[in-house]
Design a protein around this motif. Sequence first.
Motif, PDB file in Angstrom:
ATOM      1  N   MET A 252       4.541   2.015  -3.703  1.00  0.00           N
ATOM      2  CA  MET A 252       4.553   1.934  -2.251  1.00  0.00           C
ATOM      3  C   MET A 252       4.392   0.467  -1.861  1.00  0.00           C
ATOM      4  O   MET A 252       3.662  -0.283  -2.517  1.00  0.00           O
ATOM      5  CB  MET A 252       3.402   2.777  -1.682  1.00  0.00           C
TER       6      MET A 252
ATOM      7  N   SER B 182       5.713   2.551   8.805  1.00  0.00           N
ATOM      8  CA  SER B 182       4.667   1.562   8.571  1.00  0.00           C
ATOM      9  C   SER B 182       3.982   1.940   7.261  1.00  0.00           C
ATOM     10  O   SER B 182       4.183   3.045   6.744  1.00  0.00           O
ATOM     11  CB  SER B 182       3.635   1.578   9.710  1.00  0.00           C
ATOM     12  N   GLY B 183       3.173   1.030   6.770  1.00  0.00           N
ATOM     13  CA  GLY B 183       2.415   1.338   5.562  1.00  0.00           C
ATOM     14  C   GLY B 183       1.447   2.483   5.807  1.00  0.00           C
ATOM     15  O   GLY B 183       1.224   3.325   4.937  1.00  0.00           O
ATOM     16  N   TYR B 184       0.889   2.484   7.009  1.00  0.00           N
ATOM     17  CA  TYR B 184      -0.045   3.566   7.346  1.00  0.00           C
ATOM     18  C   TYR B 184       0.677   4.924   7.272  1.00  0.00           C
ATOM     19  O   TYR B 184       0.201   5.870   6.652  1.00  0.00           O
ATOM     20  CB  TYR B 184      -0.634   3.333   8.744  1.00  0.00           C
TER      21      TYR B 184
ATOM     22  N   ASN C  89       1.575   5.881   3.466  1.00  0.00           N
ATOM     23  CA  ASN C  89       0.504   6.452   2.645  1.00  0.00           C
ATOM     24  C   ASN C  89       0.129   7.860   3.108  1.00  0.00           C
ATOM     25  O   ASN C  89      -0.121   8.750   2.294  1.00  0.00           O
ATOM     26  CB  ASN C  89      -0.721   5.535   2.649  1.00  0.00           C
TER      27      ASN C  89
ATOM     28  N   ASP D  64      -4.831   0.591  -4.636  1.00  0.00           N
ATOM     29  CA  ASP D  64      -4.204  -0.600  -4.075  1.00  0.00           C
ATOM     30  C   ASP D  64      -3.814  -1.498  -5.250  1.00  0.00           C
ATOM     31  O   ASP D  64      -4.607  -1.634  -6.192  1.00  0.00           O
ATOM     32  CB  ASP D  64      -5.204  -1.387  -3.216  1.00  0.00           C
TER      33      ASP D  64
ATOM     34  N   LYS E 262       3.804  -7.726   5.708  1.00  0.00           N
ATOM     35  CA  LYS E 262       2.923  -8.812   5.241  1.00  0.00           C
ATOM     36  C   LYS E 262       3.762  -9.920   4.591  1.00  0.00           C
ATOM     37  O   LYS E 262       4.409 -10.669   5.302  1.00  0.00           O
ATOM     38  CB  LYS E 262       1.852  -8.214   4.347  1.00  0.00           C
TER      39      LYS E 262
ATOM     40  N   SER F 201      -7.397  -4.964  -0.393  1.00  0.00           N
ATOM     41  CA  SER F 201      -7.194  -5.773   0.801  1.00  0.00           C
ATOM     42  C   SER F 201      -8.446  -6.500   1.274  1.00  0.00           C
ATOM     43  O   SER F 201      -8.334  -7.513   1.948  1.00  0.00           O
ATOM     44  CB  SER F 201      -6.630  -4.907   1.925  1.00  0.00           C
TER      45      SER F 201
HETATM   46  C1  LIG Z   1      -1.832  -3.256   5.671  1.00  0.00           C
HETATM   47  C2  LIG Z   1      -1.973  -2.210   4.652  1.00  0.00           C
HETATM   48  C3  LIG Z   1      -1.399  -0.953   4.821  1.00  0.00           C
HETATM   49  C4  LIG Z   1      -0.746  -0.547   6.114  1.00  0.00           C
HETATM   50  O1  LIG Z   1       0.514  -1.113   6.233  1.00  0.00           O
HETATM   51  P1  LIG Z   1       1.120  -1.299   7.709  1.00  0.00           P
HETATM   52  O2  LIG Z   1       2.559  -1.509   7.474  1.00  0.00           O
HETATM   53  O3  LIG Z   1       0.428  -2.478   8.296  1.00  0.00           O
HETATM   54  O4  LIG Z   1       0.827  -0.031   8.455  1.00  0.00           O
HETATM   55  C5  LIG Z   1      -1.486  -0.050   3.792  1.00  0.00           C
HETATM   56  N1  LIG Z   1      -2.128  -0.355   2.648  1.00  0.00           N
HETATM   57  C6  LIG Z   1      -2.718  -1.539   2.455  1.00  0.00           C
HETATM   58  C7  LIG Z   1      -3.420  -1.826   1.174  1.00  0.00           C
HETATM   59  C8  LIG Z   1      -2.678  -2.499   3.461  1.00  0.00           C
HETATM   60  O5  LIG Z   1      -3.298  -3.655   3.304  1.00  0.00           O
END
Ligand SMILES: *Cc1c(COP(=O)(O)O)cnc(C)c1O
Length: 400
Positions: free
Chosen positions: A233, A104-106, A109, A175, A238, A179
């Motif tokens: 990254m 996941s993005g979480y 990072n 970012d 989304k 967001s």
């Molecule tokens: C949503 C988001 C993430 C997390 O990504 P996920 O795949 O939903 O875990 C990381 N960074 C930013 C800027 C985001 O908006």
Amino acid sequence: MSQLQHQLDWLKKQGLLRTLRCVDGPQDAWVTIDGAEKLLLCSNNYLGLANHPLLAEASSRAARDFGSGSGASRLISGSMRLHHQLEERVAAFKETEGALLFNSGYAANNGIIQGLMGPDDVVFSDSLNHASIIDGCRLSGARIVVFPHNDMAALEERLIVEQHQRKGRWLIVVDGVFSMDGDIAPLNSLVALKRRYDAWLMVDDAHGGGVLGARGRGSAESLGCLGDIDLQMGTFGKGFGSYGAYVAADRAVIDTLINRSRSFIFSTSLPPAVLAASLAAIDLVDSPEGAKRRARLESNRELFSHILAEAGLDLCGSTTQIVPVLIGEANITMRLSEQLFAQGIFLSGIRPPTVSAGTCRLRATLMADHSAADLRRAAETIIRVVSEGNNERARQDELS
Ligand SMILES: *Cc1c(COP(=O)(O)O)cnc(C)c1O
């Protein structure tokens, strides 16, 4: 337990209690919640791919052919052909030597920053960076230097100060699209600074990927500096309508992360159905249909933000499909979002700790699949509800 309940009651009184809404049906322009139709203005399904038949078809086929689970982490037996295919596709898409998937993005990072940075190193982090970046910085043990949002002069000041005691590696992280504000990082200035001070630049393009740039490569493409970002990254959940995340970078970075990144090493890898959907999503983003969807999203953005800005609302500097309307106080923001919900508009009220106190906002996110008529009506409803709220407050102020 009663202490927990006490805390929850307190949060509720402050307008800070978070609860879940159950959405029936897919992430379309309209969704059903508690049996009623709502215009969906808070999904990140920007291009409408989360419910695209080609992605669903690719997913079902992969589940049929390769099963529902990957069975293990990447370094054990869970590095399936589809993981490698998707990584090659991402590297080609982002024009880098390599790419690495995260769940996941979480997790990305967390794992990227922890995997590359350590106690001798410094991370320069924008004050409005996503929570997962903040957590990654903390996890790394590196020194964290926060600079005011998008303020390049302030960042340079901090780079100069840190230079006197420099020991290890430096990373500037932002970012691509912020967001909660919907503005874009000044990537060209960041590239100049990272060169001048010999730092790496990492851009989290969760909200820009697939959406920004003529070919959907994201915020860096839209600013003409795709080849200048050391660590790109991005996420698949989304604009790409799937799930998971990646970093695209030089081979040495990728190989280091494979060896050091804890969220990569200690977690079962993404399942086949998700990988196949992400592959199909990149194909779609790259196709004429992708370009058409980006154009529709952009005209929706122009229409919607124009109406709100004309009415004098503060859109927090948004220039993208994330359109916040600044309100201020948490209780008022949540009340306005409830009123909008009652009138058929589902958008989220954003409050601390996601944003700082006093900058609570109604945050709308637009999709290519919204109709112009729906967006026009929604914008007018938002203007009316916010101005009624203001009048109400003015009356109360007079009375008190
Ligand atoms: C949503 C988001 C993430 C997390 O990504 P996920 O795949 O939903 O875990 C990381 N960074 C930013 C800027 C985001 O908006």
